[in-house]
Design a protein around this motif. Structure first.
Motif, PDB file in Angstrom:
ATOM      1  N   ARG A 174       4.923   5.260  -3.226  1.00  0.00           N
ATOM      2  CA  ARG A 174       3.805   5.957  -3.857  1.00  0.00           C
ATOM      3  C   ARG A 174       3.316   5.142  -5.045  1.00  0.00           C
ATOM      4  NH1 ARG A 174       7.664  11.248  -4.562  1.00  0.00           N
ATOM      5  NH2 ARG A 174       7.811  11.842  -2.346  1.00  0.00           N
ATOM      6  N   PRO A 175       2.078   5.334  -5.457  1.00  0.00           N
ATOM      7  CA  PRO A 175       1.591   4.598  -6.634  1.00  0.00           C
ATOM      8  C   PRO A 175       2.466   4.812  -7.865  1.00  0.00           C
ATOM      9  CG  PRO A 175      -0.249   5.556  -5.449  1.00  0.00           C
ATOM     10  CD  PRO A 175       1.001   6.066  -4.779  1.00  0.00           C
ATOM     11  N   GLU A 176       3.060   5.978  -8.001  1.00  0.00           N
ATOM     12  CA  GLU A 176       3.910   6.238  -9.164  1.00  0.00           C
ATOM     13  C   GLU A 176       5.245   5.491  -9.115  1.00  0.00           C
ATOM     14  OE1 GLU A 176       2.525   8.507  -7.131  1.00  0.00           O
ATOM     15  OE2 GLU A 176       3.874  10.216  -6.756  1.00  0.00           O
ATOM     16  N   SER A 228      -0.310   0.227  -4.282  1.00  0.00           N
ATOM     17  CA  SER A 228      -1.729   0.552  -4.404  1.00  0.00           C
ATOM     18  C   SER A 228      -2.054   1.816  -3.623  1.00  0.00           C
ATOM     19  CB  SER A 228      -2.574  -0.609  -3.898  1.00  0.00           C
ATOM     20  OG  SER A 228      -2.336  -0.833  -2.525  1.00  0.00           O
ATOM     21  N   SER A 229      -3.024   2.551  -4.126  1.00  0.00           N
ATOM     22  CA  SER A 229      -3.402   3.816  -3.469  1.00  0.00           C
ATOM     23  C   SER A 229      -4.475   3.592  -2.425  1.00  0.00           C
ATOM     24  CB  SER A 229      -3.887   4.810  -4.511  1.00  0.00           C
ATOM     25  OG  SER A 229      -4.973   4.264  -5.232  1.00  0.00           O
ATOM     26  N   THR A 238       5.223   2.313  -8.911  1.00  0.00           N
ATOM     27  CA  THR A 238       4.894   1.033  -9.519  1.00  0.00           C
ATOM     28  C   THR A 238       5.655   0.844 -10.821  1.00  0.00           C
ATOM     29  OG1 THR A 238       2.682   0.975  -8.537  1.00  0.00           O
ATOM     30  CG2 THR A 238       3.016  -0.323 -10.541  1.00  0.00           C
ATOM     31  N   GLN A 271       0.832  -1.197   0.000  1.00  0.00           N
ATOM     32  CA  GLN A 271       0.000   0.000   0.000  1.00  0.00           C
ATOM     33  C   GLN A 271       0.866   1.246   0.000  1.00  0.00           C
ATOM     34  OE1 GLN A 271      -2.681  -0.393   3.362  1.00  0.00           O
ATOM     35  NE2 GLN A 271      -4.257  -1.236   2.028  1.00  0.00           N
ATOM     36  N   ALA A 272       0.297   2.325  -0.497  1.00  0.00           N
ATOM     37  CA  ALA A 272       1.005   3.596  -0.484  1.00  0.00           C
ATOM     38  C   ALA A 272       1.436   3.933   0.940  1.00  0.00           C
ATOM     39  CB  ALA A 272       0.111   4.706  -1.036  1.00  0.00           C
TER      40      ALA A 272
END
Length: 128
Positions: free
Chosen positions: A88-90, A127-128, A92, A13-14
């Motif tokens: 962070r999601p970015e 994941s956000s 990924t 998770q984020a």
């Protein structure tokens, strides 16, 4: 011939953390330069972090500064880690380890063409 094997990827998770490992089979990383790159779908491969094991100089992409740490295992000089915090999601992407048998010029540590050996990659999903 050096074979690199990455491990430690996964789903987080984020705000969470992961530690990636890059292991060299058949030899140690003495005096190598080792880097982490990443590539997200539809995007170009980008530099994340690098370390010159001869002098332990490190370099980070702006996106990694303050959150990621590259280091080597002092006991087993055949493993380099990438500790990733505050994910962070970015972030990924597939993360790749790369190595060069010598000291890469500091300003070129982020250039993929400087590295001779590459691993197969490990997937990191945030994941956000």
């Amino acid at each position: 011939q050096v074979q690199l094997v990455e491990s430690g990827g996964g789903l987080v998770q984020a705000g969470g953390s992961l530690r990636l490992s890059c292991a060299a089979s058949g030899r140690t990383f003495d005096r190598y330069s080792v880097a982490w790159f990443r590539q997200a779908p539809g995007k170009e491969r980008e530099f994340v972090a690098a370390i010159r094991l001869a002098d332990r100089n490190t370099r980070y992409a702006d996106s990694a500064k303050g959150r990621f740490t590259i280091s080597r295992d002092s006991a087993k000089n055949a493993v380099v880690y990438l500790q990733m915090n505050s994910l962070r999601p970015e972030d990924t992407a597939s993360y790749y380890c790369a190595a060069h048998p010598g000291g890469v010029i500091y300003g070129l540590l982020g250039v993929p063409g400087q590295y001779d050996y590459w691993g197969q990659g490990t997937q990191v999903t945030v994941s956000s």
